[in-house]
Design a protein around this motif. Sequence first.
Motif, PDB file in Angstrom:
ATOM      1  N   GLY A  70       0.774  -1.241   0.000  1.00 15.48           N
ATOM      2  CA  GLY A  70       0.000   0.000   0.000  1.00 15.48           C
ATOM      3  C   GLY A  70       0.799   1.281   0.000  1.00 15.48           C
ATOM      4  N   SER A  71       2.135   1.218  -0.075  1.00 17.27           N
ATOM      5  CA  SER A  71       2.896   2.476  -0.064  1.00 17.27           C
ATOM      6  C   SER A  71       3.074   3.027  -1.472  1.00 17.27           C
ATOM      7  N   PRO A  72       2.870   4.341  -1.637  1.00 17.55           N
ATOM      8  CA  PRO A  72       3.137   4.951  -2.946  1.00 17.55           C
ATOM      9  C   PRO A  72       4.635   5.046  -3.231  1.00 17.55           C
ATOM     10  N   ARG A  73       5.475   4.937  -2.188  1.00 17.40           N
ATOM     11  CA  ARG A  73       6.926   5.111  -2.381  1.00 17.40           C
ATOM     12  C   ARG A  73       7.508   3.855  -3.042  1.00 17.40           C
ATOM     13  N   VAL A  74       8.250   4.055  -4.142  1.00 23.53           N
ATOM     14  CA  VAL A  74       8.833   2.920  -4.862  1.00 23.53           C
ATOM     15  C   VAL A  74       9.959   2.317  -4.029  1.00 23.53           C
ATOM     16  N   ASN A  75       9.929   0.987  -3.895  1.00 22.69           N
ATOM     17  CA  ASN A  75      10.942   0.259  -3.115  1.00 22.69           C
ATOM     18  C   ASN A  75      11.132   0.815  -1.713  1.00 22.69           C
ATOM     19  N   GLY A  76      10.052   1.195  -1.090  1.00 27.12           N
ATOM     20  CA  GLY A  76      10.114   1.741   0.262  1.00 27.12           C
ATOM     21  C   GLY A  76      10.141   0.651   1.321  1.00 27.12           C
ATOM     22  N   ASN A  77       9.902   1.083   2.551  1.00 24.76           N
ATOM     23  CA  ASN A  77      10.009   0.177   3.699  1.00 24.76           C
ATOM     24  C   ASN A  77       8.913  -0.896   3.708  1.00 24.76           C
ATOM     25  N   THR A  78       7.709  -0.497   3.359  1.00 25.32           N
ATOM     26  CA  THR A  78       6.596  -1.458   3.332  1.00 25.32           C
ATOM     27  C   THR A  78       6.872  -2.552   2.311  1.00 25.32           C
ATOM     28  N   ASN A  79       7.340  -2.110   1.150  1.00 28.96           N
ATOM     29  CA  ASN A  79       7.632  -3.067   0.081  1.00 28.96           C
ATOM     30  C   ASN A  79       8.687  -4.076   0.536  1.00 28.96           C
ATOM     31  N   PRO A  93       2.401   1.687   5.041  1.00 33.05           N
ATOM     32  CA  PRO A  93       3.011   2.664   5.950  1.00 33.05           C
ATOM     33  C   PRO A  93       1.889   3.367   6.723  1.00 33.05           C
ATOM     34  N   VAL A  94       2.244   3.932   7.869  1.00 38.91           N
ATOM     35  CA  VAL A  94       1.260   4.751   8.599  1.00 38.91           C
ATOM     36  C   VAL A  94       1.197   6.118   7.930  1.00 38.91           C
ATOM     37  N   TYR A  95       0.029   6.516   7.525  1.00 40.28           N
ATOM     38  CA  TYR A  95      -0.224   7.871   7.016  1.00 40.28           C
ATOM     39  C   TYR A  95      -1.319   8.457   7.899  1.00 40.28           C
ATOM     40  N   PHE A  96      -0.956   9.418   8.738  1.00 40.69           N
ATOM     41  CA  PHE A  96      -1.947  10.049   9.627  1.00 40.69           C
ATOM     42  C   PHE A  96      -2.741   8.994  10.400  1.00 40.69           C
ATOM     43  N   TYR A  97      -2.019   8.070  10.974  1.00 40.08           N
ATOM     44  CA  TYR A  97      -2.600   6.995  11.799  1.00 40.08           C
ATOM     45  C   TYR A  97      -3.492   6.039  11.028  1.00 40.08           C
ATOM     46  N   ASN A  98      -3.381   6.052   9.712  1.00 43.22           N
ATOM     47  CA  ASN A  98      -4.134   5.057   8.943  1.00 43.22           C
ATOM     48  C   ASN A  98      -3.364   4.715   7.683  1.00 43.22           C
ATOM     49  N   GLY A 139       5.998   2.812  10.561  1.00 39.76           N
ATOM     50  CA  GLY A 139       5.737   4.227  10.820  1.00 39.76           C
ATOM     51  C   GLY A 139       6.977   4.908  11.334  1.00 39.76           C
ATOM     52  N   ALA A 140       7.018   6.243  11.198  1.00 35.17           N
ATOM     53  CA  ALA A 140       8.230   6.989  11.539  1.00 35.17           C
ATOM     54  C   ALA A 140       8.344   7.267  13.039  1.00 35.17           C
ATOM     55  N   THR A 141       7.219   7.359  13.699  1.00 41.22           N
ATOM     56  CA  THR A 141       7.262   7.774  15.111  1.00 41.22           C
ATOM     57  C   THR A 141       7.240   6.552  16.028  1.00 41.22           C
ATOM     58  N   LYS A 142       7.152   6.810  17.354  1.00 39.36           N
ATOM     59  CA  LYS A 142       7.300   5.658  18.248  1.00 39.36           C
ATOM     60  C   LYS A 142       6.156   5.524  19.252  1.00 39.36           C
ATOM     61  N   ASN A 159       0.274   4.149  20.467  1.00 38.36           N
ATOM     62  CA  ASN A 159      -0.964   3.938  19.701  1.00 38.36           C
ATOM     63  C   ASN A 159      -0.759   4.029  18.190  1.00 38.36           C
ATOM     64  N   LEU A 160       0.496   3.995  17.764  1.00 37.57           N
ATOM     65  CA  LEU A 160       0.796   4.271  16.353  1.00 37.57           C
ATOM     66  C   LEU A 160      -0.027   3.426  15.378  1.00 37.57           C
ATOM     67  N   PHE A 161      -0.245   2.154  15.710  1.00 33.44           N
ATOM     68  CA  PHE A 161      -0.907   1.263  14.732  1.00 33.44           C
ATOM     69  C   PHE A 161      -2.393   1.019  15.039  1.00 33.44           C
ATOM     70  N   ARG A 197       9.674   3.885  14.292  1.00 37.12           N
ATOM     71  CA  ARG A 197      10.911   4.632  13.996  1.00 37.12           C
ATOM     72  C   ARG A 197      11.566   4.182  12.689  1.00 37.12           C
ATOM     73  N   VAL A 198      10.720   3.931  11.724  1.00 39.52           N
ATOM     74  CA  VAL A 198      11.205   3.562  10.385  1.00 39.52           C
ATOM     75  C   VAL A 198      10.720   4.666   9.451  1.00 39.52           C
ATOM     76  N   GLU A 199      11.650   5.473   8.953  1.00 43.15           N
ATOM     77  CA  GLU A 199      11.210   6.644   8.195  1.00 43.15           C
ATOM     78  C   GLU A 199      11.795   6.693   6.789  1.00 43.15           C
ATOM     79  N   GLU A 200      13.113   6.831   6.695  1.00 34.52           N
ATOM     80  CA  GLU A 200      13.715   6.988   5.361  1.00 34.52           C
ATOM     81  C   GLU A 200      13.764   5.652   4.639  1.00 34.52           C
TER      82      GLU A 200
HETATM   83  C1  LIG Z   1       1.679  11.614   3.966  1.00 32.43           C
HETATM   84  C2  LIG Z   1       2.449  10.938   5.049  1.00 32.43           C
HETATM   85  C3  LIG Z   1       1.887  10.766   6.297  1.00 32.43           C
HETATM   86  C4  LIG Z   1       2.585  10.131   7.308  1.00 32.43           C
HETATM   87  N1  LIG Z   1       1.974   9.966   8.529  1.00 32.43           N
HETATM   88  C5  LIG Z   1       2.666   9.365   9.529  1.00 32.43           C
HETATM   89  C6  LIG Z   1       2.074   9.206  10.817  1.00 32.43           C
HETATM   90  O1  LIG Z   1       0.938   9.577  11.068  1.00 32.43           O
HETATM   91  N2  LIG Z   1       2.800   8.581  11.781  1.00 32.43           N
HETATM   92  C7  LIG Z   1       4.076   8.125  11.535  1.00 32.43           C
HETATM   93  O2  LIG Z   1       4.687   7.589  12.455  1.00 32.43           O
HETATM   94  N3  LIG Z   1       4.639   8.244  10.325  1.00 32.43           N
HETATM   95  C8  LIG Z   1       3.971   8.844   9.322  1.00 32.43           C
HETATM   96  N4  LIG Z   1       4.553   8.975   8.081  1.00 32.43           N
HETATM   97  C9  LIG Z   1       5.902   8.384   7.835  1.00 32.43           C
HETATM   98  C10 LIG Z   1       5.853   7.023   7.154  1.00 32.43           C
HETATM   99  O3  LIG Z   1       4.951   6.163   7.806  1.00 32.43           O
HETATM  100  C11 LIG Z   1       7.242   6.395   7.172  1.00 32.43           C
HETATM  101  O4  LIG Z   1       8.181   7.229   6.513  1.00 32.43           O
HETATM  102  C12 LIG Z   1       7.309   5.030   6.557  1.00 32.43           C
HETATM  103  O5  LIG Z   1       8.576   4.424   6.792  1.00 32.43           O
HETATM  104  C13 LIG Z   1       7.075   5.077   5.053  1.00 32.43           C
HETATM  105  O6  LIG Z   1       7.065   3.747   4.544  1.00 32.43           O
HETATM  106  P1  LIG Z   1       7.297   3.455   2.981  1.00 32.43           P
HETATM  107  O7  LIG Z   1       8.773   3.617   2.725  1.00 32.43           O
HETATM  108  O8  LIG Z   1       6.841   2.074   2.796  1.00 32.43           O
HETATM  109  O9  LIG Z   1       6.473   4.435   2.230  1.00 32.43           O
HETATM  110  C14 LIG Z   1       3.894   9.628   7.057  1.00 32.43           C
HETATM  111  C15 LIG Z   1       4.472   9.796   5.798  1.00 32.43           C
HETATM  112  C16 LIG Z   1       3.778  10.460   4.806  1.00 32.43           C
HETATM  113  C17 LIG Z   1       4.405  10.626   3.430  1.00 32.43           C
END
Ligand SMILES: Cc1cc2nc3c(=O)[nH]c(=O)nc-3n(C[C@H](O)[C@H](O)[C@H](O)COP(=O)(O)O)c2cc1C
Length: 320
Positions: A8-17, A85-90, A130-133, A136-138, A164-167
């Motif tokens: 479900g991630s729009p990012r190519v070859n990202g963490n979810t993938n 990936p978590v996007y705004f808690y969903n 998700g990027a944060t820690k 309730n993140l998930f 804490r998985v972001e980049e």
């Molecule tokens: C639009 C957007 C919203 C995000 N919302 C959250 C969030 O609510 N909580 C969080 O911890 N990380 C959030 N993130 C960070 C991503 O979850 C994180 O970078 C993740 O590793 C991305 O995975 P991917 O590489 O598979 O896309 C958000 C990132 C984007 C682009």
Amino acid sequence: MFIVGLQGSPRVNGNTNYLLERLLDAARQKGAHAQKIDVTRLDISPCTGCGNCERKGYCIIKDDDMASTVYPLLRRADVVVLASPVYFYNVPAVLKALIDRSQALWSRKYKHGLDDPMRGHRKGFMLAVGATKGKNLFDGMVLTAKYFFDAIGAQYVDMLGYRRVEEIGEMKKQPGVSEDVAGLIDMAAPLFHRKKILFACRENACRSQMSSAFAASMAGERIEALYAGSTPASEINPVMADVMAEAGIDMAYRTPRSIQEVIDEVTPDMIITMGCGDQCPFIPGVTYEDWDLPDPAGRDIDFMRKIRDEIRERVTRLVG
Ligand SMILES: Cc1cc2nc3c(=O)[nH]c(=O)nc-3n(C[C@H](O)[C@H](O)[C@H](O)COP(=O)(O)O)c2cc1C
């Protein structure tokens, strides 16, 4: 065992993938046939809330990838993995569009009283990063995933969530991922050890569809009920779907498959033929049985009912 991973991630070859690929690799090593769907590369229109599925049982949107690809795969899968990936808690918007469109399957179950024949054994897993820690993140995603899995006829089993998985690339540095995904796959262990029975007829539109659906519905935990035809039709027979609906079994969104396609993915233990004749390939070591059943295609609905009842009796004896 057929496992579908919804990436479900729009990012190519990202963490979810990366995480989903590790899980699908672990499933393949155990003998599963696995397919990844990059959801954000698909054309999926959002649900319009028109209510057509609740009234008539079908989604009114018929010209996008949901209709052509996603519903049929969800109907065929033994295990569905929602990876996001978590996007705004969903989940990201495109994945949410797919989830909302599963309302068509929810409606067939809860408004029309029809049961997906694989509902009894199908499993649902979730993967999340998700990027944060926060604690309730998930939580939001898990609630969404549970409701989605119920709509598509799957039991939610468990999830793996990484904080804490972001980049890009950070998921690769997480310790213990191989063990984690192997542990999750083990939760579907009984599905790997089922007897594989291929029901094969000519068009895979009536007889083999009905047989496999009854087998899955009666004994899906013990039997992997495969279905195929020697010259598959473009769609299942609507009269067949009607008579199966009379028996409470939902055949919607199932699609005919070719024998070759199926045996390229999995070697059955047994093949039950019903009209595919010489066109059914001989595979050494496989047990064959022939069911002498006339083709109900083009006949009236009473004839279709007769064949359905005969098939139900044969499958009952077989699974017994
Ligand atoms: C639009 C957007 C919203 C995000 N919302 C959250 C969030 O609510 N909580 C969080 O911890 N990380 C959030 N993130 C960070 C991503 O979850 C994180 O970078 C993740 O590793 C991305 O995975 P991917 O590489 O598979 O896309 C958000 C990132 C984007 C682009």
